[in-house]
Write a protein that holds these residues in place. Structure first.
Motif, mmCIF file in Angstrom:
data_model
loop_
_atom_site.group_PDB
_atom_site.id
_atom_site.type_symbol
_atom_site.label_atom_id
_atom_site.label_comp_id
_atom_site.label_asym_id
_atom_site.label_seq_id
_atom_site.Cartn_x
_atom_site.Cartn_y
_atom_site.Cartn_z
ATOM 1 N N ILE A 30 -42.585 -36.067 3.297
ATOM 2 C CA ILE A 30 -43.111 -36.965 4.312
ATOM 3 C C ILE A 30 -42.531 -38.345 4.030
ATOM 4 N N TYR A 31 -41.659 -38.779 4.925
ATOM 5 C CA TYR A 31 -40.967 -40.063 4.761
ATOM 6 C C TYR A 31 -41.627 -41.116 5.649
ATOM 7 N N GLY A 32 -41.869 -42.286 5.100
ATOM 8 C CA GLY A 32 -42.319 -43.419 5.888
ATOM 9 C C GLY A 32 -41.126 -44.269 6.275
ATOM 10 N N LEU A 33 -40.872 -44.385 7.574
ATOM 11 C CA LEU A 33 -39.780 -45.229 8.077
ATOM 12 C C LEU A 33 -40.424 -46.498 8.621
ATOM 13 N N LEU A 34 -40.248 -47.607 7.902
ATOM 14 C CA LEU A 34 -41.011 -48.814 8.175
ATOM 15 C C LEU A 34 -40.105 -49.986 8.527
ATOM 16 N N GLN A 70 -27.228 -27.556 20.339
ATOM 17 C CA GLN A 70 -28.507 -26.902 20.631
ATOM 18 C C GLN A 70 -29.151 -26.305 19.389
ATOM 19 N N ARG A 71 -28.340 -25.759 18.487
ATOM 20 C CA ARG A 71 -28.915 -25.168 17.277
ATOM 21 C C ARG A 71 -29.696 -26.208 16.486
ATOM 22 N N LEU A 72 -29.163 -27.412 16.447
ATOM 23 C CA LEU A 72 -29.847 -28.465 15.703
ATOM 24 C C LEU A 72 -31.006 -29.073 16.485
ATOM 25 N N THR A 73 -30.824 -29.263 17.784
ATOM 26 C CA THR A 73 -31.906 -29.885 18.556
ATOM 27 C C THR A 73 -33.146 -28.990 18.602
ATOM 28 N N GLU A 74 -32.966 -27.691 18.447
ATOM 29 C CA GLU A 74 -34.113 -26.780 18.341
ATOM 30 C C GLU A 74 -34.844 -26.952 17.014
ATOM 31 N N SER A 75 -34.202 -27.648 16.071
ATOM 32 C CA SER A 75 -34.787 -27.859 14.746
ATOM 33 C C SER A 75 -35.363 -29.252 14.577
ATOM 34 N N ILE A 76 -35.288 -30.075 15.644
ATOM 35 C CA ILE A 76 -35.753 -31.462 15.574
ATOM 36 C C ILE A 76 -36.749 -31.706 16.703
ATOM 37 N N CYS A 77 -37.911 -32.218 16.347
ATOM 38 C CA CYS A 77 -38.901 -32.589 17.364
ATOM 39 C C CYS A 77 -39.223 -34.065 17.194
ATOM 40 N N LEU A 78 -38.921 -34.854 18.210
ATOM 41 C CA LEU A 78 -39.206 -36.285 18.207
ATOM 42 C C LEU A 78 -40.350 -36.585 19.175
ATOM 43 N N ILE A 79 -41.429 -37.135 18.652
ATOM 44 C CA ILE A 79 -42.562 -37.540 19.476
ATOM 45 C C ILE A 79 -42.669 -39.062 19.400
ATOM 46 N N LYS A 80 -42.491 -39.699 20.560
ATOM 47 C CA LYS A 80 -42.556 -41.158 20.621
ATOM 48 C C LYS A 80 -43.962 -41.609 21.011
ATOM 49 N N GLU A 81 -44.147 -42.920 21.095
ATOM 50 C CA GLU A 81 -45.482 -43.439 21.386
ATOM 51 C C GLU A 81 -45.904 -43.193 22.826
ATOM 52 N N GLY A 141 -45.866 -31.995 18.511
ATOM 53 C CA GLY A 141 -45.120 -32.277 17.286
ATOM 54 C C GLY A 141 -45.510 -31.358 16.147
ATOM 55 N N LEU A 142 -46.807 -31.174 15.943
ATOM 56 C CA LEU A 142 -47.247 -30.323 14.840
ATOM 57 C C LEU A 142 -47.004 -28.840 15.127
ATOM 58 N N ALA A 143 -47.286 -28.405 16.370
ATOM 59 C CA ALA A 143 -47.148 -26.986 16.710
ATOM 60 C C ALA A 143 -45.690 -26.553 16.818
ATOM 61 N N SER A 144 -44.782 -27.493 16.992
ATOM 62 C CA SER A 144 -43.354 -27.137 17.076
ATOM 63 C C SER A 144 -42.870 -26.488 15.789
ATOM 64 N N LYS A 145 -43.486 -26.864 14.669
ATOM 65 C CA LYS A 145 -43.051 -26.399 13.340
ATOM 66 C C LYS A 145 -41.549 -26.644 13.151
ATOM 67 N N ALA A 146 -41.037 -27.678 13.815
ATOM 68 C CA ALA A 146 -39.617 -28.007 13.682
ATOM 69 C C ALA A 146 -39.325 -28.442 12.248
ATOM 70 N N PRO A 147 -38.229 -27.963 11.658
ATOM 71 C CA PRO A 147 -37.883 -28.350 10.283
ATOM 72 C C PRO A 147 -37.754 -29.856 10.090
ATOM 73 N N GLN A 175 -48.527 -29.060 3.718
ATOM 74 C CA GLN A 175 -48.742 -28.378 2.442
ATOM 75 C C GLN A 175 -48.603 -26.868 2.584
ATOM 76 N N GLU A 176 -48.972 -26.359 3.759
ATOM 77 C CA GLU A 176 -48.861 -24.918 4.006
ATOM 78 C C GLU A 176 -47.405 -24.508 4.191
ATOM 79 N N GLU A 177 -46.636 -25.352 4.858
ATOM 80 C CA GLU A 177 -45.228 -25.044 5.119
ATOM 81 C C GLU A 177 -44.438 -26.349 5.142
ATOM 82 N N LYS A 178 -43.682 -26.601 4.070
ATOM 83 C CA LYS A 178 -42.974 -27.865 3.920
ATOM 84 C C LYS A 178 -41.912 -28.028 5.012
ATOM 85 N N ARG A 179 -41.815 -29.237 5.532
ATOM 86 C CA ARG A 179 -40.761 -29.614 6.464
ATOM 87 C C ARG A 179 -40.509 -31.108 6.300
#
Length: 285
Positions: A30-34, A70-81, A141-147, A175-179
């Motif tokens: 879990i990275y904080g981007l500040l 597409q292979r990578l975008t299926e692995s990335i989920c971006l949720i904005k404000e 964002g959470l249900a996507s389980k995106a890496p 904690q259940e599944e690291k990403r």
């Protein structure tokens, strides 16, 4: 998934959003981007998610460019404000669309979150309050389980108990599944204990990348007589000095034990305070 950022720059007309940024995120954390508004955080996240191209440099995910991949975008989920979903879609349609897009989609988790946040499946996005729209974003964002899951101020409009529940669920899922979770927020004090590593941007440049535990151990506030504090500061990286009535307080990278040997009063610096001081420093400081 390994994220390599190499000499990344982005310019919009006369504005430099990112300026030759280089760093690597090696492992799921879990990275904080500040950073302050305009620091370049959102631009970085847009490039990472393959939505825009950099002006120069590159981001590689497992050695590949995410743009038009597409292979990578299926692995990335971006949720904005905000504005994550088309306004005329119903909540149930949003969930259905994203379930098709993300191979690891967790429908059971999505349904649990819909109940948690009291969302109506038949409500259209345009009828949702700001808080409910944020809850929908959190759900996706959470249900996507995106890496690679990226949250950019995802909880606008949510009250404190709802935000707290989001943090709890996010940590449980992690904690259940690291990403790799990249979390950008201005409410740093609320979530700083979740961060395993912190990155701070200032005016498009990276000014710090450090593990949170190291920051907590080594970023300290010391107070005492000017002579004692100056003696302690010799050879150390000083963030800030303040003097008042013969007493000096300094924010510094050091060790608590070392400071106490010098007879100084020692306190930790909260990550939010550290971010403020680092982003207030003038160029060349």
């Amino acid at each position: 998934m390994k994220i390599e950022v190499k000499n990344l720059s982005k310019k919009y007309k006369d504005t430099i959003a990112l300026n030759n940024v280089t760093f690597t995120l090696d492992e799921p954390k879990i990275y904080g981007l500040l950073g302050r508004n305009g620091a370049g955080k959102t631009t970085f996240m847009d490039i990472l998610s393959g939505q825009i191209l950099p002006s120069s440099g590159e981001i590689l995910i497992d050695g590949e460019d995410p743009f038009d991949n597409q292979r990578l975008t299926e692995s990335i989920c971006l949720i904005k404000e905000g504005n994550n979903f088309k306004k005329d879609l119903k909540v149930k349609n949003v969930l259905k669309i994203y379930s098709y897009f993300y191979p690891n989609w967790d429908q059971e988790l999505a349904e649990d979150l819909i109940k948690e946040y009291n969302l109506s499946l038949n409500a259209k996005v345009k009828t949702l309050s700001k808080g409910m729209e944020s809850a929908l974003g959190i759900t996706v964002g959470l249900a996507s389980k995106a890496p690679i899951t990226v949250f950019d101020e995802p909880y606008i409009g949510l009250d404190a108990p709802s935000r707290k529940r989001f943090y709890e669920i996010m940590l449980e899922e992690y904690q259940e599944e690291k990403r790799t979770i990249i979390f950008s927020t201005h409410l740093i004090d609320e979530v700083s204990l979740l961060f395993e590593e912190v990155l701070i941007l200032r005016e498009g440049s990276l000014v710090l990348q450090e593990e949170s535990e190291t920051l907590r151990d080594n970023a300290i506030s010391v107070s005492g007589s000017i002579e004692k504090v100056e003696g302690f500061l010799a050879g150390k990286e000083v963030i800030e000095r303040k003097q008042l009535a013969g007493v000096m307080t300094a924010y510094v990278y050091g060790t608590t034990a070392d400071a106490k040997v010098h007879g100084l009063e020692v306190e930790g610096i909260p990550i939010q305070e550290l971010m403020i001081y680092l982003t207030e420093r003038k160029k060349g400081a």
